[in-house]
Design an enzyme around this catalytic site. Structure first.
Site, PDB file in Angstrom:
ATOM      1  CE  LYS A   1       5.242  -8.837   2.550  1.00  0.00           C
ATOM      2  NZ  LYS A   1       3.841  -8.411   2.610  1.00  0.00           N
TER       3      LYS A   1
ATOM      4  CD  GLN B   1       0.554  -9.742   2.422  1.00  0.00           C
ATOM      5  OE1 GLN B   1       1.515  -9.351   3.091  1.00  0.00           O
ATOM      6  NE2 GLN B   1       0.504  -9.615   1.111  1.00  0.00           N
TER       7      GLN B   1
ATOM      8  CG  ASP C   1       2.375  -2.345   4.455  1.00  0.00           C
ATOM      9  OD1 ASP C   1       3.184  -2.600   3.554  1.00  0.00           O
ATOM     10  OD2 ASP C   1       1.662  -3.208   5.009  1.00  0.00           O
TER      11      ASP C   1
HETATM   12  N1  GUN Z   1      -0.389  -7.009  -0.551  1.00  0.00           N
HETATM   13  C1  GUN Z   1       0.277  -6.790  -1.700  1.00  0.00           C
HETATM   14  N2  GUN Z   1       1.287  -5.925  -1.495  1.00  0.00           N
HETATM   15  C2  GUN Z   1       1.253  -5.594  -0.190  1.00  0.00           C
HETATM   16  C3  GUN Z   1       2.042  -4.734   0.617  1.00  0.00           C
HETATM   17  O1  GUN Z   1       2.990  -4.073   0.177  1.00  0.00           O
HETATM   18  N3  GUN Z   1       1.682  -4.670   1.928  1.00  0.00           N
HETATM   19  C4  GUN Z   1       0.636  -5.348   2.437  1.00  0.00           C
HETATM   20  N4  GUN Z   1       0.352  -5.194   3.728  1.00  0.00           N
HETATM   21  N5  GUN Z   1      -0.113  -6.151   1.712  1.00  0.00           N
HETATM   22  C5  GUN Z   1       0.193  -6.269   0.400  1.00  0.00           C
END
Ligand code: GUN
Length: 299
Positions: free
Chosen positions: A47, A91, A114
């Site tokens: 990311k 995350q 998110d």
């Molecule tokens: N862990 C796995 N997928 C995601 C996601 O889309 N966002 C976040 N914050 N954590 C994750």
């Protein structure tokens, strides 16, 4: 035919970069990573790398596994109040001693790229506009739209009921007038449900689907990521039991997304779109943001 997420994602990334270039005040994504989950570290690194390649600012706050919940919440409050930070992502998964709901509830919904906060999820569920749509379902819809896959009136079967993929995917498919079935580990006779599906979105994280369980010419979107016994990345589709190579799989289905190179790159692009949006919010509220319309993002 292949649902080539990598190709579509690369095209979108180029377009996003042009939009970011136009902004004097760049979007800024802050990511909080708690603990040592290896997969999470890789996702966060991707990311950050992608954001920086687009000229989006990114900050990663790495905290040790034994960080107290209150410390994480203090970091979130600081980011909420930092006018330079436009997007916040915590995350998942978090270490077990931390209550993830308390963490999510601390995030400012206007920075919740998110779509995890109750305000945004509630808006999504009631047909109001959330500030952001959830990244994986949004990425999947962008991928299906790119390939002109019709959704209205179709039988969509979603495997998995997570807050990150299954549930919001169901809501977004309903909004697109699909007939939606959510299957999970306790579903009885899952095979008949899969057989009736026109579109399957599989987010089980285990190799639960065999090609021959799916009707010929159906669309299969594979969200699953796991490693096989050789350490190779694989999806939920256990295609090796029925076919010799992925080309044969591609011709069996109407459309199918590979792992890797399918939903994964679309999820990252979708996060980048939300981060761009986080900076453009004031423009959007005036209804003047043609960029998002031009790429078919329903806002
Ligand atoms: N862990 C796995 N997928 C995601 C996601 O889309 N966002 C976040 N914050 N954590 C994750």
């Amino acid at each position: 035919m292949l649902l080539d997420g990598k190709k579509v994602a690369n095209e979108l990334l180029e377009k996003i970069k042009l939009e970011v270039d136009k902004l004097e005040d760049k979007p800024h994504l802050a990511v909080i990573l708690v603990g040592n989950d290896e997969a999470s570290k890789i996702y966060v690194r991707n990311k950050k790398r992608t954001a920086e390649s687009l000229g989006i600012k990114s900050t990663v706050i790495e905290l040790p596994e034994d960080t107290e919940e209150k410390v994480v919440i203090d970091h979130i409050h600081k980011l909420n109040n930092d006018n330079d930070v436009s997007a916040i992502l915590v995350q998942m998964p978090l270490p077990k001693h931390i209550n993830k709901d308390n963490i999510i509830n601390a995030i400012d919904p206007k920075k919740d790229v998110d779509c995890f906060t109750p305000e945004n999820v509630g808006k999504l569920a009631t047909g109001q506009k959330p500030y952001f749509y959830p990244v994986t379902p949004q990425g999947i819809l962008l991928l299906l739209d790119y390939y002109n896959v019709e959704i209205e009136g179709k039988n969509v079967v979603i495997i998995g009921r997570s807050n990150i993929v299954g549930k919001p995917m169901a809501l977004m498919m309903l909004k697109r007038n699909a007939t939606v079935t959510i299957c999970h580990s306790k579903t009885q006779d899952i095979e008949s449900k899969i057989k009736a599906a026109d579109i399957i979105v599989s987010a089980a994280g285990k190799k639960v689907v065999r090609c021959k369980m799916v009707k010929n010419n159906a669309v299969f979107v594979d969200v699953g990521i796991s490693r096989d016994t050789h350490g190779k990345l694989t999806g939920d589709l256990n295609w090796e039991l029925d076919f010799n190579n992925f080309n044969e799989v591609v011709s069996y289905f109407g459309r199918v997304s590979p792992v890797p190179g399918g939903v994964g790159p679309m999820t990252i692009v979708s996060l980048m779109l939300n981060t761009l949006l986080s900076k453009n919010m004031s423009i959007l509220s005036l209804g003047t943001c043609s960029f998002f319309e031009s790429i078919g993002l329903s806002l």
